[in-house]
Design a protein around this motif. Structure first.
Motif, PDB file in Angstrom:
ATOM      1  N   GLN A  40       0.892  -2.611 -15.634  1.00 56.02           N
ATOM      2  CA  GLN A  40       0.765  -1.805 -14.796  1.00 56.02           C
ATOM      3  C   GLN A  40       1.832  -1.142 -15.652  1.00 56.02           C
ATOM      4  OE1 GLN A  40       3.112  -4.723 -11.972  1.00 56.02           O
ATOM      5  NE2 GLN A  40       1.096  -3.577 -10.153  1.00 56.02           N
ATOM      6  N   GLU A  73       2.242   1.336  -3.461  1.00 52.73           N
ATOM      7  CA  GLU A  73       1.494   1.929  -4.270  1.00 52.73           C
ATOM      8  C   GLU A  73       0.607   3.196  -4.292  1.00 52.73           C
ATOM      9  OE1 GLU A  73      -2.817   0.710  -5.870  1.00 52.73           O
ATOM     10  OE2 GLU A  73      -2.415   0.897  -3.737  1.00 52.73           O
ATOM     11  N   TYR A  99       1.122  -0.998  -0.027  1.00 51.44           N
ATOM     12  CA  TYR A  99      -0.113   0.109  -0.012  1.00 51.44           C
ATOM     13  C   TYR A  99       0.561   0.993  -0.388  1.00 51.44           C
ATOM     14  CZ  TYR A  99      -3.798  -3.780   1.730  1.00 51.44           C
ATOM     15  OH  TYR A  99      -4.872  -4.396   1.318  1.00 51.44           O
ATOM     16  N   SER A 138       1.697   0.712  -9.919  1.00 50.58           N
ATOM     17  CA  SER A 138       0.380   1.785 -10.170  1.00 50.58           C
ATOM     18  C   SER A 138      -0.444   0.337 -11.683  1.00 50.58           C
ATOM     19  CB  SER A 138       1.128   2.886 -10.986  1.00 50.58           C
ATOM     20  OG  SER A 138      -0.077   3.738 -11.495  1.00 50.58           O
ATOM     21  N   PRO A 139      -0.986  -0.131 -10.285  1.00 50.12           N
ATOM     22  CA  PRO A 139      -1.483  -0.531  -8.972  1.00 50.12           C
ATOM     23  C   PRO A 139      -0.433  -1.121  -8.794  1.00 50.12           C
ATOM     24  CG  PRO A 139      -3.096  -1.603 -10.571  1.00 50.12           C
ATOM     25  CD  PRO A 139      -1.945  -0.460 -11.594  1.00 50.12           C
ATOM     26  N   SER A 140      -1.055  -1.920  -7.248  1.00 58.72           N
ATOM     27  CA  SER A 140      -0.246  -2.818  -7.056  1.00 58.72           C
ATOM     28  C   SER A 140      -1.443  -4.114  -6.706  1.00 58.72           C
ATOM     29  CB  SER A 140      -0.052  -2.680  -5.283  1.00 58.72           C
ATOM     30  OG  SER A 140       0.155  -3.810  -4.596  1.00 58.72           O
TER      31      SER A 140
END
Length: 467
Positions: free
Chosen positions: A80, A56, A53, A62-64
């Motif tokens: 990603q 990210e 988190y 971006s994103p995880s």
């Protein structure tokens, strides 16, 4: 976690060719492949024990993918974009304990940057190829615009080959066929290809001239020949065709009295105006056409047998449009483009509309098609011409082909998967296009997609399409 098992797992991940990351249920990174973070421009060791988190939030992930799996509690796949400009395909899988609680997330990542670049280069190449194809098509269309005949059927190819051989001669030609099949177009083509092409081409529709005026119209008249005549007299149509070509359409409507005089002109190459006293020399090539059975008319005594054999030197029967399915495709495209250019519109035919027009029998032949397309282009407000826009005689005609609704295309077994349903429809339409068209370029126009897309889809479904 057992110490030995942790060591074994860490070694497996470290030596794996795959990019692997394992987090716990809070998103803390427990294990990670050393090469994994190089895709993100970072060192791997620094992120063991870090929260996905946090990464990210800092824009590293971006994103995880692991964060998404923790949220969705199911397998997730994402594309990603890294801060270093790389494209990474990541897939994450949840691991649940015996109680059903999500305990760990394992994710795999693959660098897709080069593949994406290759795809972009491929797409750019396809755009260039389509551009070249368009230029080639435009050149072909420009060439065709100087060519009054549009055909693809074997029967018309044979006719055209015959016309090419006889164009330079003065042999009389008799075109036979239904109204609207293009007899006058063929006659003009013969004239344009002959040595008389710089001289007049006089076209006469024998069915439109009243019998009482036929002789004066055909042979002309001298001054004062009858009440109402022009004071200087008038050249007849035969005289106007001198050194050129005389085309008599609907020759079966020629009155018997005129048939006698026309026969004399053909035999002696002379004629006399109405009210005249001197024979005039004339030299023309005669082309005639009819939709009537002249041989039967000869047997019935309504057409002179000696004139019939004078006209019937080279008879050419033009088949109706319903027997020239291959020509319907190119003619529909031609007249739609012609009317769009004429009226500065950009109308197009929906695939189902195209199918109805293609399978219509066209009793009025090419002339009817031209009129129908012109009417549709002028009267339809929408840019796409749909089946309900068609005249009732076309839309309600019963024939072997009936446009099928999508529900009839799908198999009887229940389909809940959208992808599977789309594939069934694509396979059906591709199979129909393949049966109606000769080339992938025609199929592309038929389906309203690019030619490379047609090739791609045919390869994709090659084992499932009916050939």
């Amino acid at each position: 976690m057992d110490q030995d098992l942790s060591l074994i797992l860490a070694k497996i991940i470290e030596t794996s060719n795959n990019n692997i990351t394992i987090t716990d249920h809070k998103g803390i990174i427990l294990f990670s492949n050393p090469n994994h973070w190089t895709m993100y421009g970072l060192e791997a060791d620094a992120y063991i024990g870090k929260s996905v988190y946090e990464l990210e939030e800092n824009g590293v992930l971006s994103p995880s993918i692991n964060a998404l799996v923790l949220k969705e509690k199911k397998e997730v796949r994402v594309l990603q974009q890294t801060t270093s400009g790389r494209v990474v395909m990541s897939t994450g899988y949840p691991i649940f304990n015996k109680e059903g609680s999500l305990q760990f997330v394992v994710s795999y990542s693959q660098d897709q940057t080069e593949i994406v670049k290759l795809q972009e280069q491929y797409d750019q190449l396809q755009v260039k190829i389509e551009g070249f194809q368009t230029e080639v098509e435009e050149l072909r269309e420009k060439e065709a615009s100087h060519h009054p005949l549009l055909f693809r059927s074997e029967s018309m190819q044979h006719i055209f080959s015959t016309l090419h051989r006889i164009a330079a001669t003065d042999a009389s030609i008799l075109f036979l066929g239904e109204s609207g099949v293009g007899k006058s177009t063929l006659a003009r083509h013969i004239h344009n290809q002959s040595e008389r092409h710089k001289q007049p081409f006089i076209e006469v529709n024998c069915s439109t001239i009243p019998e009482t005026l036929f002789e004066s119209e055909m042979f002309g008249y001298e001054p004062g020949s009858f009440t109402g005549a022009h004071k200087n007299g008038k050249k007849g149509l035969i005289e106007q065709a001198d050194q050129g070509t005389l085309f008599l359409d609907e020759i079966g409507e020629l009155p018997l009295a005129i048939q006698v005089k026309l026969l004399k002109v053909l035999q002696e190459k002379t004629f006399m105006r109405v009210g005249g006293k001197e024979e005039k020399q004339v030299d023309f090539r005669l082309i005639t056409a009819t939709n009537q059975p002249l041989k039967e008319m000869v047997d019935q005594g309504t057409f002179r047998f000696d004139l019939y054999y004078r006209l019937n030197v080279i008879p050419i029967k033009i088949p109706p449009l319903k027997e020239r399915q291959d020509d319907i495709t190119i003619l529909l495209q031609h007249y739609l483009q012609l009317m769009n250019e004429k009226y500065k519109t950009a109308k197009k035919l929906a695939p189902t509309t195209y199918d109805l027009l293609h399978h219509y029998e066209w009793p009025g032949n090419v002339r009817e098609m031209e009129n129908v397309i012109e009417r549709l282009v002028l009267t339809i407000e929408e840019s796409t011409i749909l089946p309900h826009h068609l005249p009732s005689e076309i839309n309600n005609t019963t024939h072997d082909y009936v446009a099928q609704p999508v529900t009839n295309i799908l198999p009887q077994t229940e389909i809940r998967d959208l992808k599977e349903a789309v594939e069934h429809v694509e396979i059906h339409l591709l199979s129909r296009a393949q049966s109606e068209c000769k080339t992938t370029y025609e199929m592309a126009k038929y389906l309203g997609i690019s030619q490379p897309s047609v090739i791609y889809k045919m390869k994709k479904y090659k084992d499932r399409m009916r050939m």
